[in-house]
Write a protein that holds these residues in place. Structure first.
Motif, PDB file in Angstrom:
ATOM      1  N   PHE A  29       0.941  -1.254  -0.120  1.00  0.00           N
ATOM      2  CA  PHE A  29       0.054   0.076  -0.181  1.00  0.00           C
ATOM      3  C   PHE A  29       0.996   1.335  -0.029  1.00  0.00           C
ATOM      4  O   PHE A  29       0.439   2.129  -0.959  1.00  0.00           O
ATOM      5  CB  PHE A  29      -0.970   0.006   1.361  1.00  0.00           C
ATOM      6  CG  PHE A  29      -1.634   1.265   1.353  1.00  0.00           C
ATOM      7  CD1 PHE A  29      -2.577   1.769   0.519  1.00  0.00           C
ATOM      8  CD2 PHE A  29      -1.492   2.134   2.539  1.00  0.00           C
ATOM      9  CE1 PHE A  29      -3.180   3.001   0.599  1.00  0.00           C
ATOM     10  CE2 PHE A  29      -2.115   3.216   2.914  1.00  0.00           C
ATOM     11  CZ  PHE A  29      -2.987   3.699   1.847  1.00  0.00           C
ATOM     12  N   VAL A  30       1.910   1.246   0.922  1.00  0.00           N
ATOM     13  CA  VAL A  30       2.810   2.457   0.981  1.00  0.00           C
ATOM     14  C   VAL A  30       3.534   2.778  -0.309  1.00  0.00           C
ATOM     15  O   VAL A  30       3.514   3.871  -0.732  1.00  0.00           O
ATOM     16  CB  VAL A  30       3.689   2.077   2.065  1.00  0.00           C
ATOM     17  CG1 VAL A  30       4.815   3.496   2.114  1.00  0.00           C
ATOM     18  CG2 VAL A  30       3.041   2.354   3.324  1.00  0.00           C
ATOM     19  N   LEU A  35      -5.239   7.931  -4.158  1.00  0.00           N
ATOM     20  CA  LEU A  35      -5.783   7.257  -2.924  1.00  0.00           C
ATOM     21  C   LEU A  35      -6.988   7.914  -2.592  1.00  0.00           C
ATOM     22  O   LEU A  35      -7.513   8.988  -3.104  1.00  0.00           O
ATOM     23  CB  LEU A  35      -5.136   8.037  -2.005  1.00  0.00           C
ATOM     24  CG  LEU A  35      -3.635   7.530  -1.712  1.00  0.00           C
ATOM     25  CD1 LEU A  35      -2.706   8.063  -0.508  1.00  0.00           C
ATOM     26  CD2 LEU A  35      -3.448   6.076  -1.563  1.00  0.00           C
ATOM     27  N   LEU A  88      -7.771   2.635  -2.389  1.00  0.00           N
ATOM     28  CA  LEU A  88      -7.148   3.082  -3.784  1.00  0.00           C
ATOM     29  C   LEU A  88      -8.166   2.925  -4.927  1.00  0.00           C
ATOM     30  O   LEU A  88      -8.815   2.128  -4.777  1.00  0.00           O
ATOM     31  CB  LEU A  88      -5.754   2.155  -4.418  1.00  0.00           C
ATOM     32  CG  LEU A  88      -4.765   2.100  -3.239  1.00  0.00           C
ATOM     33  CD1 LEU A  88      -4.081   0.910  -3.377  1.00  0.00           C
ATOM     34  CD2 LEU A  88      -3.990   3.395  -3.367  1.00  0.00           C
ATOM     35  N   LEU A  94      -2.770   6.327   5.144  1.00  0.00           N
ATOM     36  CA  LEU A  94      -1.282   6.114   4.687  1.00  0.00           C
ATOM     37  C   LEU A  94      -0.348   6.471   5.725  1.00  0.00           C
ATOM     38  O   LEU A  94       0.568   5.638   6.077  1.00  0.00           O
ATOM     39  CB  LEU A  94      -1.143   6.977   3.747  1.00  0.00           C
ATOM     40  CG  LEU A  94       0.279   7.256   3.008  1.00  0.00           C
ATOM     41  CD1 LEU A  94       0.664   5.832   2.534  1.00  0.00           C
ATOM     42  CD2 LEU A  94       0.246   8.277   1.675  1.00  0.00           C
ATOM     43  N   GLY A 130      -8.108   6.009   2.189  1.00  0.00           N
ATOM     44  CA  GLY A 130      -6.593   5.823   1.909  1.00  0.00           C
ATOM     45  C   GLY A 130      -5.378   7.090   2.261  1.00  0.00           C
ATOM     46  O   GLY A 130      -4.452   6.508   2.890  1.00  0.00           O
ATOM     47  N   GLU A 131      -5.860   8.057   1.997  1.00  0.00           N
ATOM     48  CA  GLU A 131      -5.145   9.444   2.710  1.00  0.00           C
ATOM     49  C   GLU A 131      -5.075   9.301   4.029  1.00  0.00           C
ATOM     50  O   GLU A 131      -4.117   9.775   4.596  1.00  0.00           O
ATOM     51  CB  GLU A 131      -5.772  10.617   2.391  1.00  0.00           C
ATOM     52  CG  GLU A 131      -5.720  10.699   0.648  1.00  0.00           C
ATOM     53  CD  GLU A 131      -4.268  11.188   0.140  1.00  0.00           C
ATOM     54  OE1 GLU A 131      -3.449  11.362   0.777  1.00  0.00           O
ATOM     55  OE2 GLU A 131      -4.170  11.695  -0.962  1.00  0.00           O
ATOM     56  N   ALA A 170       1.151   3.998  -3.009  1.00  0.00           N
ATOM     57  CA  ALA A 170       0.755   5.549  -2.819  1.00  0.00           C
ATOM     58  C   ALA A 170       1.824   6.240  -3.115  1.00  0.00           C
ATOM     59  O   ALA A 170       1.829   7.593  -3.661  1.00  0.00           O
ATOM     60  CB  ALA A 170       0.722   5.372  -1.188  1.00  0.00           C
ATOM     61  N   ARG A 171       3.269   5.857  -3.003  1.00  0.00           N
ATOM     62  CA  ARG A 171       4.310   6.744  -3.432  1.00  0.00           C
ATOM     63  C   ARG A 171       4.507   6.852  -4.889  1.00  0.00           C
ATOM     64  O   ARG A 171       4.750   7.925  -5.339  1.00  0.00           O
ATOM     65  CB  ARG A 171       5.582   6.194  -2.567  1.00  0.00           C
ATOM     66  CG  ARG A 171       6.793   7.007  -3.102  1.00  0.00           C
ATOM     67  CD  ARG A 171       7.855   6.644  -2.089  1.00  0.00           C
ATOM     68  NE  ARG A 171       8.556   5.571  -2.262  1.00  0.00           N
ATOM     69  CZ  ARG A 171       9.594   5.238  -3.156  1.00  0.00           C
ATOM     70  NH1 ARG A 171      10.089   6.355  -3.903  1.00  0.00           N
ATOM     71  NH2 ARG A 171      10.113   4.122  -3.482  1.00  0.00           N
ATOM     72  N   GLY A 219       2.127   5.729  -7.414  1.00  0.00           N
ATOM     73  CA  GLY A 219       1.085   6.277  -8.104  1.00  0.00           C
ATOM     74  C   GLY A 219       0.731   5.127  -9.440  1.00  0.00           C
ATOM     75  O   GLY A 219      -0.317   5.295 -10.076  1.00  0.00           O
TER      76      GLY A 219
END
Length: 298
Positions: free
Chosen positions: A9-10, A57, A48, A65, A61-62, A13-14, A16
């Motif tokens: 997930f991380v 996100l 996501l 995170l 998700g935001e 998120a980084r 994209g």
């Protein structure tokens, strides 16, 4: 919920993008998607959503995170503390490096390191400066070797060495026949072989801009060794760290020095801090620093 799901997930998120994140994590894209789906099922919310430009996100998700990042960071610190209790370094240590370092310095260093620490598994990867810094900051890498200055202020850097950038030119090139160091302004009309994002590329672009000339890029590469081979085949000239040209006498290219005051690079070993390093990571860090210090005095 497990650490692999949180890491997935991380990373997504980084980055994209699922494809990029999967490559960085060393898993397949379907496998990455399954980890994310399992995490969303566990939490009972969508984290996501797919969009035309990649993955974005959701509001959930935001919110999740920063907690996922803190959880992974706490686990890394705990693992490092337990590792410090072990007298014999063992396990995996992840090291990222610029291509020039990974190709022309690390093979011999890692061979010697493995001879001393056979129970440690080095996991090596190459990349560009910003990518490597980001992967260390996120905890994906234990250490990285990049050129100074750092972009981030939350990382620790230990300078390893400083070196000049030199021109690699095809054997018998006109610049070789000058038999003297040259100004970069004397190179701006030459066809260039470059790797985007390298310090040598930036220096050549700046020299061309200073002369009001558009760079004559003959070939763009993403491989340090491939770049040298293009120079050998006469496709152009390249501005490289001296590290990449040490064996030029046995290869089909010449080295031309740049005049005093020309571009240089400082190379450093970077990490998040001693408290984040496992016994294996500390052993590798110390080994690299000591080995390079000895080599400078031999």
């Amino acid at each position: 919920m497990n650490t692999e799901q949180l890491k997935a997930f991380v990373q997504v998120a980084r980055e994209g993008r699922l494809t990029v994140a999967a490559k960085q994590l060393g898993v397949s894209q379907p496998g990455l998607s399954r980890q994310l789906q399992a995490l969303e099922t566990e939490l009972g919310v969508r984290l996501l959503v797919r969009a035309p430009g990649g993955v974005v996100l959701t509001d959930a998700g935001e919110r999740f995170l920063p907690h996922a990042r803190r959880a992974l960071e706490a686990l890394a610190v705990g693992t490092a503390e337990l590792g410090a209790l072990t007298s014999t370094p063992r396990g995996t240590v992840s090291l990222g490096a610029l291509q020039s370092v990974g190709t022309y310095l690390l093979p011999e260093l890692v061979r010697a390191f493995k001879g001393r620490y056979p129970e440690v598994l080095p996991r090596l990867s190459e990349g560009l400066h910003d990518e490597l810094e980001g992967r260390v900051a996120s905890g994906e890498l234990d250490l990285c070797i990049v050129a100074l200055p750092l972009r981030r202020v939350d990382l620790v850097a230990q300078k390893l060495w400083e070196e000049e950038l030199v021109l690699a030119v095809p054997r018998g090139h006109r610049l070789t026949k000058l038999k003297r160091p040259v100004e970069l302004s004397e190179v701006v009309e030459e066809p260039l072989v470059v790797i985007p994002g390298m310090s040598g590329t930036y220096a050549l672009e700046a020299a061309c801009e200073g002369k009001g000339v558009k760079p004559r890029v003959a070939v763009e590469m993403d491989s340090a060794e491939g770049l040298r081979r293009m120079v050998e085949r006469g496709l152009g000239v390249a501005l490289l760290p001296a590290l990449m040209t040490r064996d030029h006498a046995s290869r089909d290219f010449d080295v031309v020095e740049v005049t005093k005051g020309g571009p240089r690079r400082q190379v450093a070993l970077v990490h998040r801090g001693e408290e984040y390093l496992t016994a294996a990571a500390r052993a590798l860090k110390t080994f690299i620093v000591d080995a390079l210090r000895r080599s400078r005095h031999e």
